[in-house]
Motif scaffolding. Structure first.
Motif, short mmCIF file in Angstrom:
data_model
loop_
_atom_site.label_atom_id
_atom_site.label_comp_id
_atom_site.label_asym_id
_atom_site.label_seq_id
_atom_site.Cartn_x
_atom_site.Cartn_y
_atom_site.Cartn_z
N GLN A 1 0.84 -1.20 0.00
CA GLN A 1 0.00 0.00 0.00
C GLN A 1 0.87 1.25 0.00
O GLN A 1 1.78 1.38 0.80
CB GLN A 1 -0.91 0.02 1.22
CG GLN A 1 -1.83 1.22 1.25
CD GLN A 1 -2.72 1.23 2.47
OE1 GLN A 1 -2.33 0.81 3.54
NE2 GLN A 1 -3.93 1.71 2.29
N SER B 1 0.50 5.07 0.72
CA SER B 1 -0.44 6.03 1.31
C SER B 1 0.29 7.00 2.22
O SER B 1 1.45 6.81 2.55
CB SER B 1 -1.53 5.30 2.10
OG SER B 1 -1.05 4.88 3.35
N TRP B 2 -0.43 8.02 2.63
CA TRP B 2 0.11 8.99 3.59
C TRP B 2 -0.48 8.76 4.97
O TRP B 2 -0.44 9.62 5.83
CB TRP B 2 -0.14 10.42 3.13
CG TRP B 2 -1.56 10.71 2.78
CD1 TRP B 2 -2.59 10.97 3.65
CD2 TRP B 2 -2.13 10.77 1.47
NE1 TRP B 2 -3.76 11.16 2.96
CE2 TRP B 2 -3.50 11.06 1.61
CE3 TRP B 2 -1.60 10.60 0.19
CZ2 TRP B 2 -4.34 11.18 0.53
CZ3 TRP B 2 -2.46 10.73 -0.88
CH2 TRP B 2 -3.80 11.02 -0.70
N ALA B 3 -1.00 7.59 5.22
CA ALA B 3 -1.61 7.25 6.51
C ALA B 3 -0.58 7.37 7.63
O ALA B 3 0.60 7.11 7.44
CB ALA B 3 -2.18 5.83 6.47
N GLY B 4 -1.07 7.73 8.78
CA GLY B 4 -0.22 7.83 9.96
C GLY B 4 0.14 6.47 10.51
O GLY B 4 -0.40 5.44 10.10
N GLU C 1 -2.73 4.17 11.84
CA GLU C 1 -3.55 3.57 10.79
C GLU C 1 -2.78 2.45 10.07
O GLU C 1 -3.34 1.40 9.76
CB GLU C 1 -4.01 4.63 9.78
CG GLU C 1 -4.88 4.10 8.67
CD GLU C 1 -6.23 3.55 9.11
OE1 GLU C 1 -6.95 3.04 8.23
OE2 GLU C 1 -6.58 3.60 10.31
N VAL C 2 -1.51 2.67 9.82
CA VAL C 2 -0.69 1.63 9.19
C VAL C 2 -0.63 0.40 10.08
O VAL C 2 -0.76 -0.73 9.61
CB VAL C 2 0.73 2.17 8.88
CG1 VAL C 2 1.66 1.05 8.43
CG2 VAL C 2 0.67 3.27 7.84
N ARG D 1 -2.88 -0.51 12.29
CA ARG D 1 -4.21 -1.12 12.29
C ARG D 1 -4.40 -1.99 11.04
O ARG D 1 -4.85 -3.13 11.11
CB ARG D 1 -5.30 -0.04 12.36
CG ARG D 1 -6.71 -0.61 12.43
CD ARG D 1 -7.77 0.47 12.25
NE ARG D 1 -7.86 0.96 10.89
CZ ARG D 1 -8.48 0.31 9.90
NH1 ARG D 1 -9.04 -0.85 10.10
NH2 ARG D 1 -8.52 0.83 8.69
N ILE D 2 -4.04 -1.44 9.89
CA ILE D 2 -4.19 -2.18 8.64
C ILE D 2 -3.26 -3.39 8.62
O ILE D 2 -3.66 -4.47 8.19
CB ILE D 2 -3.93 -1.25 7.43
CG1 ILE D 2 -5.01 -0.18 7.35
CG2 ILE D 2 -3.88 -2.06 6.13
CD1 ILE D 2 -4.70 0.93 6.36
N HIS E 1 3.74 -1.29 3.73
CA HIS E 1 3.30 0.09 3.54
C HIS E 1 4.46 0.93 3.03
O HIS E 1 5.57 0.85 3.55
CB HIS E 1 2.80 0.68 4.87
CG HIS E 1 2.44 2.12 4.77
ND1 HIS E 1 3.30 3.12 5.14
CD2 HIS E 1 1.33 2.73 4.31
CE1 HIS E 1 2.72 4.29 4.94
NE2 HIS E 1 1.52 4.08 4.42
N PRO F 1 5.21 4.98 2.25
CA PRO F 1 4.63 6.32 2.40
C PRO F 1 4.64 7.12 1.10
O PRO F 1 5.55 6.98 0.28
CB PRO F 1 5.52 6.99 3.45
CG PRO F 1 6.80 6.25 3.40
CD PRO F 1 6.49 4.85 2.94
#
Length: 103
Positions: free
Chosen positions: A21, A23-26, A29-30, A32-33, A46, A48
């Protein structure tokens, strides 16, 4: 959304599924996923997406760097099939077209 589908593919088809993935998720969140993927038996990575100095430049830089991340991941894990889910990953995979043809 895709995790249950990929879990089913693994269970029914005996195919190991990996999710990379961008993404710019914090961090929360990373995490959790990643935990959700682990619970479903999926491999999760992940990468970034940079939004600096400007969002558009950061996105282009992420596409450029993402090509190397994907190529290295494919080589390391001996991936046979790539399924980009959105435009940015598709642009990265398209840049690998010639390299992938040789595999």
């Amino acid at each position: 959304m895709f995790f249950p589908i990929l879990k089913g593919i693994q269970e029914e088809g005996g195919i190991a599924c990996h999710v990379m993935q961008f993404s710019w998720a914090g961090a929360a969140e990373v995490k959790r996923i990643g935990k959700l993927a682990e619970e479903m038996g999926l491999h999760y990575s992940h990468q970034p997406i940079h939004r600096r100095p400007l969002a558009v430049l950061g996105a282009l830089l992420s596409v450029y760097r993402g090509v190397f991340h994907i190529r290295n991941y494919v080589k390391e894990h001996q991936i046979n099939l790539l399924m980009p889910r959105s435009t940015m990953p598709a642009m990265m995979v398209n840049r690998l077209k010639d390299w992938l043809k040789g595999k």
